[in-house]
Design an enzyme around this catalytic site. Structure first.
Site, short mmCIF file in Angstrom:
data_model
loop_
_atom_site.label_atom_id
_atom_site.label_comp_id
_atom_site.label_asym_id
_atom_site.label_seq_id
_atom_site.Cartn_x
_atom_site.Cartn_y
_atom_site.Cartn_z
N ASP A 25 36.96 14.07 27.43
CA ASP A 25 37.78 13.19 26.59
C ASP A 25 37.20 13.19 25.17
O ASP A 25 36.29 13.94 24.86
CB ASP A 25 37.84 11.79 27.20
CG ASP A 25 36.48 11.11 27.33
OD1 ASP A 25 35.52 11.53 26.64
OD2 ASP A 25 36.37 10.17 28.13
N GLN A 26 37.71 12.31 24.33
CA GLN A 26 37.26 12.27 22.93
C GLN A 26 35.79 11.89 22.77
O GLN A 26 35.18 12.17 21.76
CB GLN A 26 38.12 11.30 22.12
CG GLN A 26 39.48 11.87 21.79
CD GLN A 26 40.24 10.94 20.87
OE1 GLN A 26 40.32 9.75 21.12
NE2 GLN A 26 40.81 11.51 19.82
#
Length: 146
Positions: A25-26
């Protein structure tokens, strides 16, 4: 574990997987949906190391659909980690086969524990079947003797 399961000395293999950016994810943390894929890759490696390629097994009409998946997340895996996925078989299979997994990072920290239960299915009948003798023979041969 079923009451008919026979415990054996664990048969284990290790598979190395590098976490790709697309799996995170980020925040650079591996998304939870990737762990079953890691387990699957390690399970295919386990079978190959036992002496049968997954495709060869399917060509013989033996399928192994997933029946149960358990995952215990301990610490996050991150982009760039080199994961060691240990795959263990602790009981002789019957109509199903149970694999346990340990995922560790390059610092040998346990990140994830898991288990899958897969059912042997005859491709023609689409019905469960006992572990085929070809698979059982490979497992019996691989049981540690010490």
């Amino acid at each position: 574990m079923s009451k008919n399961s026979k415990l054996i000395k664990p048969i284990s293999t290790s598979s190395s997987i590098e976490v790709r950016y697309a799996e995170t994810d980020q925040m650079g943390v591996v998304h939870h949906a990737n762990y079953p894929v890691y387990f699957e890759q390690a399970r295919v490696d386990w079978l190959r190391k036992m002496g049968i390629h997954y495709q060869e097994m399917e060509d013989k009409g033996i399928f192994l659909p997933l029946s149960k998946l358990t995952i215990d997340y301990k610490k996050p895996a991150r982009f760039g980690n080199i994961l060691n996925v240990k795959t263990l078989l602790n009981t002789l299979p019957s109509a199903s086969i149970i694999f346990d997994y340990e995922i560790r990072n390059q610092n040998d920290e346990i990140l994830t524990l898991g288990q899958t239960v897969l059912v042997f299915v005859d491709h023609k009948t689409k019905r469960p079947m006992r572990c085929p003798q070809i698979i059982m023979d490979l497992i019996l041969k691989a049981i540690p003797k010490d």
